[in-house]
Design a protein around this motif. Structure first.
Motif, PDB file in Angstrom:
ATOM      1  N   GLY A  63       1.597 -10.845  -1.938  1.00 56.45           N
ATOM      2  CA  GLY A  63       0.631 -10.178  -1.076  1.00 56.45           C
ATOM      3  C   GLY A  63       1.234  -9.017  -0.319  1.00 56.45           C
ATOM      4  O   GLY A  63       2.437  -8.989  -0.041  1.00 56.45           O
ATOM      5  N   LEU A  64       0.391  -8.044  -0.009  1.00 57.95           N
ATOM      6  CA  LEU A  64       0.819  -6.875   0.767  1.00 57.95           C
ATOM      7  C   LEU A  64      -0.257  -6.530   1.777  1.00 57.95           C
ATOM      8  O   LEU A  64      -1.453  -6.566   1.471  1.00 57.95           O
ATOM      9  CB  LEU A  64       1.088  -5.685  -0.152  1.00 57.95           C
ATOM     10  CG  LEU A  64       1.446  -4.353   0.525  1.00 57.95           C
ATOM     11  CD1 LEU A  64       2.521  -3.612  -0.269  1.00 57.95           C
ATOM     12  CD2 LEU A  64       0.222  -3.465   0.681  1.00 57.95           C
ATOM     13  N   ALA A  65       0.168  -6.192   2.996  1.00 49.98           N
ATOM     14  CA  ALA A  65      -0.756  -5.745   4.032  1.00 49.98           C
ATOM     15  C   ALA A  65      -0.202  -4.481   4.662  1.00 49.98           C
ATOM     16  O   ALA A  65       1.016  -4.295   4.759  1.00 49.98           O
ATOM     17  CB  ALA A  65      -0.947  -6.824   5.096  1.00 49.98           C
ATOM     18  N   ILE A  66      -1.097  -3.580   5.093  1.00 51.30           N
ATOM     19  CA  ILE A  66      -0.678  -2.377   5.807  1.00 51.30           C
ATOM     20  C   ILE A  66      -1.424  -2.307   7.130  1.00 51.30           C
ATOM     21  O   ILE A  66      -2.495  -2.904   7.298  1.00 51.30           O
ATOM     22  CB  ILE A  66      -0.943  -1.093   4.994  1.00 51.30           C
ATOM     23  CG1 ILE A  66      -2.445  -0.893   4.764  1.00 51.30           C
ATOM     24  CG2 ILE A  66      -0.188  -1.113   3.681  1.00 51.30           C
ATOM     25  CD1 ILE A  66      -2.793   0.471   4.203  1.00 51.30           C
ATOM     26  N   ASN A  67      -0.831  -1.597   8.066  1.00 55.29           N
ATOM     27  CA  ASN A  67      -1.446  -1.409   9.372  1.00 55.29           C
ATOM     28  C   ASN A  67      -1.200   0.019   9.833  1.00 55.29           C
ATOM     29  O   ASN A  67      -0.096   0.544   9.688  1.00 55.29           O
ATOM     30  CB  ASN A  67      -0.845  -2.388  10.391  1.00 55.29           C
ATOM     31  CG  ASN A  67      -1.300  -2.101  11.811  1.00 55.29           C
ATOM     32  OD1 ASN A  67      -0.586  -1.444  12.561  1.00 55.29           O
ATOM     33  ND2 ASN A  67      -2.471  -2.563  12.175  1.00 55.29           N
ATOM     34  N   ILE A  68      -2.242   0.670  10.357  1.00 58.72           N
ATOM     35  CA  ILE A  68      -2.099   2.000  10.954  1.00 58.72           C
ATOM     36  C   ILE A  68      -2.807   1.975  12.300  1.00 58.72           C
ATOM     37  O   ILE A  68      -3.852   1.350  12.448  1.00 58.72           O
ATOM     38  CB  ILE A  68      -2.688   3.117  10.059  1.00 58.72           C
ATOM     39  CG1 ILE A  68      -4.141   2.813   9.670  1.00 58.72           C
ATOM     40  CG2 ILE A  68      -1.841   3.302   8.804  1.00 58.72           C
ATOM     41  CD1 ILE A  68      -4.820   3.925   8.880  1.00 58.72           C
ATOM     42  N   ALA A  69      -2.199   2.620  13.292  1.00 55.17           N
ATOM     43  CA  ALA A  69      -2.779   2.554  14.634  1.00 55.17           C
ATOM     44  C   ALA A  69      -2.421   3.802  15.432  1.00 55.17           C
ATOM     45  O   ALA A  69      -1.384   4.438  15.199  1.00 55.17           O
ATOM     46  CB  ALA A  69      -2.281   1.310  15.370  1.00 55.17           C
ATOM     47  N   SER A  70      -3.285   4.134  16.372  1.00 58.10           N
ATOM     48  CA  SER A  70      -2.997   5.197  17.335  1.00 58.10           C
ATOM     49  C   SER A  70      -2.374   4.569  18.573  1.00 58.10           C
ATOM     50  O   SER A  70      -2.235   3.349  18.663  1.00 58.10           O
ATOM     51  CB  SER A  70      -4.291   5.937  17.706  1.00 58.10           C
ATOM     52  OG  SER A  70      -5.210   5.034  18.295  1.00 58.10           O
ATOM     53  N   SER A  71      -1.994   5.383  19.521  1.00 60.11           N
ATOM     54  CA  SER A  71      -1.429   4.876  20.769  1.00 60.11           C
ATOM     55  C   SER A  71      -2.484   4.110  21.546  1.00 60.11           C
ATOM     56  O   SER A  71      -3.659   4.480  21.559  1.00 60.11           O
ATOM     57  CB  SER A  71      -0.915   6.041  21.618  1.00 60.11           C
ATOM     58  OG  SER A  71      -0.604   5.610  22.922  1.00 60.11           O
ATOM     59  N   ALA A 125       7.504   5.188   2.250  1.00 57.09           N
ATOM     60  CA  ALA A 125       8.890   4.973   2.673  1.00 57.09           C
ATOM     61  C   ALA A 125       9.088   3.553   3.204  1.00 57.09           C
ATOM     62  O   ALA A 125      10.089   2.900   2.915  1.00 57.09           O
ATOM     63  CB  ALA A 125       9.271   5.998   3.736  1.00 57.09           C
ATOM     64  N   PHE A 126       8.101   3.048   3.963  1.00 57.72           N
ATOM     65  CA  PHE A 126       8.213   1.695   4.520  1.00 57.72           C
ATOM     66  C   PHE A 126       8.170   0.650   3.408  1.00 57.72           C
ATOM     67  O   PHE A 126       8.901  -0.343   3.442  1.00 57.72           O
ATOM     68  CB  PHE A 126       7.085   1.439   5.521  1.00 57.72           C
ATOM     69  CG  PHE A 126       7.096   2.360   6.718  1.00 57.72           C
ATOM     70  CD1 PHE A 126       8.210   3.127   7.021  1.00 57.72           C
ATOM     71  CD2 PHE A 126       5.989   2.468   7.539  1.00 57.72           C
ATOM     72  CE1 PHE A 126       8.232   3.974   8.113  1.00 57.72           C
ATOM     73  CE2 PHE A 126       5.996   3.313   8.634  1.00 57.72           C
ATOM     74  CZ  PHE A 126       7.121   4.067   8.932  1.00 57.72           C
ATOM     75  N   VAL A 127       7.293   0.867   2.416  1.00 58.87           N
ATOM     76  CA  VAL A 127       7.220  -0.056   1.276  1.00 58.87           C
ATOM     77  C   VAL A 127       8.559  -0.069   0.534  1.00 58.87           C
ATOM     78  O   VAL A 127       9.064  -1.132   0.147  1.00 58.87           O
ATOM     79  CB  VAL A 127       6.078   0.351   0.320  1.00 58.87           C
ATOM     80  CG1 VAL A 127       6.202  -0.415  -0.998  1.00 58.87           C
ATOM     81  CG2 VAL A 127       4.725   0.079   0.945  1.00 58.87           C
ATOM     82  N   ARG A 138       1.645   4.998  14.802  1.00 57.28           N
ATOM     83  CA  ARG A 138       2.545   4.044  14.156  1.00 57.28           C
ATOM     84  C   ARG A 138       1.893   3.480  12.911  1.00 57.28           C
ATOM     85  O   ARG A 138       0.673   3.553  12.732  1.00 57.28           O
ATOM     86  CB  ARG A 138       2.921   2.910  15.103  1.00 57.28           C
ATOM     87  CG  ARG A 138       1.758   2.117  15.652  1.00 57.28           C
ATOM     88  CD  ARG A 138       2.196   1.079  16.685  1.00 57.28           C
ATOM     89  NE  ARG A 138       1.073   0.454  17.354  1.00 57.28           N
ATOM     90  CZ  ARG A 138       0.399  -0.588  16.893  1.00 57.28           C
ATOM     91  NH1 ARG A 138       0.762  -1.130  15.744  1.00 57.28           N
ATOM     92  NH2 ARG A 138      -0.605  -1.106  17.570  1.00 57.28           N
ATOM     93  N   ALA A 139       2.731   2.899  12.052  1.00 57.62           N
ATOM     94  CA  ALA A 139       2.238   2.262  10.827  1.00 57.62           C
ATOM     95  C   ALA A 139       3.238   1.192  10.414  1.00 57.62           C
ATOM     96  O   ALA A 139       4.395   1.194  10.856  1.00 57.62           O
ATOM     97  CB  ALA A 139       2.064   3.285   9.707  1.00 57.62           C
ATOM     98  N   GLY A 140       2.771   0.279   9.576  1.00 59.27           N
ATOM     99  CA  GLY A 140       3.664  -0.788   9.135  1.00 59.27           C
ATOM    100  C   GLY A 140       3.216  -1.394   7.825  1.00 59.27           C
ATOM    101  O   GLY A 140       2.057  -1.250   7.413  1.00 59.27           O
ATOM    102  N   VAL A 141       4.150  -2.079   7.185  1.00 63.64           N
ATOM    103  CA  VAL A 141       3.899  -2.754   5.911  1.00 63.64           C
ATOM    104  C   VAL A 141       4.387  -4.192   6.033  1.00 63.64           C
ATOM    105  O   VAL A 141       5.469  -4.449   6.575  1.00 63.64           O
ATOM    106  CB  VAL A 141       4.645  -2.049   4.761  1.00 63.64           C
ATOM    107  CG1 VAL A 141       4.580  -2.884   3.484  1.00 63.64           C
ATOM    108  CG2 VAL A 141       4.077  -0.666   4.521  1.00 63.64           C
TER     109      VAL A 141
END
Length: 432
Positions: free
Chosen positions: A293-301, A275-277, A346-349
């Protein structure tokens, strides 16, 4: 030597308490009622009506900390509804353009207008007409500052809000202006942030008046040419212009969110990233750009005992604006960095290495690939056009998931999208 000129050249038009005002457009029963709008996941206060400000509700405070105060004063609480705010912003700008010809939009709720010489003599009448038309056509109240430069127009708008006036015209004498400026903190000047204000305070420059008459050589030496231009603008000399050159291409596009609930499943994370992409790709095409280029990030609190923050990036073989190509790259990256058992929050693109879609490197050795890319570009633009007309997400990739999921934002108090969704259209009732 005085350099001030009272000749009106600029308007700064600012919508009053914009998000809160938008919520009132289709809810006239909320007139004069306290309203707050919350950030993503209904976390913090990001907008307040003047009635909410009068109650002492601070900007940026967490909603749960304010809950007793909000309940005691029966404050109306809304989740952010950016689709509605964006649609009303476009209508505000169109209403202004109908009177002045063109605007320089500065933010979702602000714009500059550069007056033509023929308009300058009637600046006050035009400003009052704008206030009336935006209120009548859109239902949003605005404040207008009129002055000889953009920086002064911003200050004039600040004074309009301070004195509860719809229009404030800086057309008095130098002495009258200076008496006003001596009461305004220097951080209220457009372009003077907290860090620069602190540095100015250390040099005993505390007010707008102090900055206007500070030593020019010191400003140039200790700050930079931008600060010098700001000082000259305060003296009535326009130095900040809207660039006539093509705007510099964006360097990156970022889409990221905190989740409404913790996410443990890889497939749920994949739906979120997809969905973010998709959203980032729409912005890519809107700006006529390609991403290499593309980067992704996933993280916990950060407060989790299982704290993790993982990123992954890839350089694509060819720059693209194709959502499907970007989705495949993102899901490939997720498979490499996902860890089972982690409560992801959370996550991000990030799309990077952007270039203009008008300049695309071809290959004589693979003309079929170029033809395929152009057909895909047409398909992507068609999808964007349909979603723009009938509402966000009417056509989307199945990899986004088909049902509401834990990763989606909490928007428990979101108002209807009256201007962007057929199902949310306002209903008029006729009584005999």
């Amino acid at each position: 030597m005085q350099t001030h000129s009272s000749e009106p050249r600029f308007f700064l038009i600012d919508c009053n308490n914009f998000f809160a005002s938008c919520e009132r457009v289709f809810r006239p029963d909320l007139a004069h009622q306290p309203i707050v709008v919350l950030s993503n996941n209904d976390g913090c206060v990001v907008a307040r009506s003047k009635e909410a400000k009068a109650l002492g509700i601070p900007m940026g405070e967490a909603e749960f900390k304010l809950r007793p105060l909000l309940e005691r004063h029966k404050v109306h609480i809304f989740s952010s509804n950016f689709s509605l705010y964006g649609a009303l912003s476009k209508r505000v700008m169109a209403s202004i353009e109908s009177l002045v010809g063109s605007v320089e939009q500065y933010s979702i709720d602000e714009c500059f207008v550069r007056l033509k010489p023929s308009q300058a003599v009637n600046a006050l009448e035009i400003a009052r007409a704008i206030v009336q038309r935006v209120q009548q056509w859109v239902g949003i109240p605005v404040s207008i500052g009129i002055a000889a430069s953009r920086t002064l127009a911003k200050l004039a708008c600040h004074l309009a809000k301070t004195y509860c006036s719809e229009v404030f015209f800086l057309n008095g004498s130098e002495e009258q202006h200076d008496s006003l400026f001596a009461e305004i903190p220097v951080q209220e000047v457009w372009g003077i942030g907290r860090r620069r204000a602190k540095r100015l305070n250390e040099a005993e420059i505390y007010t707008v008046y102090d900055l206007k008459y500070a030593d020019t050589a010191w400003i140039r030496r200790k700050l930079n040419v931008t600060a010098l231009n700001t000082q000259l603008e305060l003296r009535g000399i326009p130095c900040i212009e809207e660039s006539t050159a093509p705007a510099e291409a964006r360097k990156t596009i970022v889409t990221s969110r905190s989740f409404g609930e913790k996410v443990y499943a890889q497939e749920t994370l994949a739906h979120a990233l997809t969905a973010f992409v998709s959203r980032a790709a729409v912005r890519l095409r809107k700006n006529k750009l390609l991403a290499k280029g593309l980067a992704i990030n996933i993280a916990s609190s950060r407060f989790s005992e299982q704290y993790t923050d993982k990123s992954w990036q890839i350089s694509l073989v060819r720059p693209t604006m194709d959502t499907q190509v970007l989705i495949e790259a993102a899901r490939q990256g997720l498979a490499k960095i996902f860890q089972p058992g982690i409560p992801y929050a959370r996550a991000g693109v990030l799309l990077f290495d952007l270039s203009s879609s008008h300049v695309r490197q071809g290959s004589l050795l693979d003309l079929s690939a170029m033809s395929h890319e152009l057909r895909r570009d047409t398909l992507m633009h068609t999808l964007d056009s349909i979603n723009s007309r009938y509402g966000h997400g009417q056509i989307r990739f199945a990899l986004e998931g088909t049902e509401p999921e834990a990763w989606q934002m909490k928007q428990e108090r979101r108002s209807h999208n009256y201007l962007g969704n057929w199902q949310d259209l306002a209903i008029a009732h006729c009584k005999n």
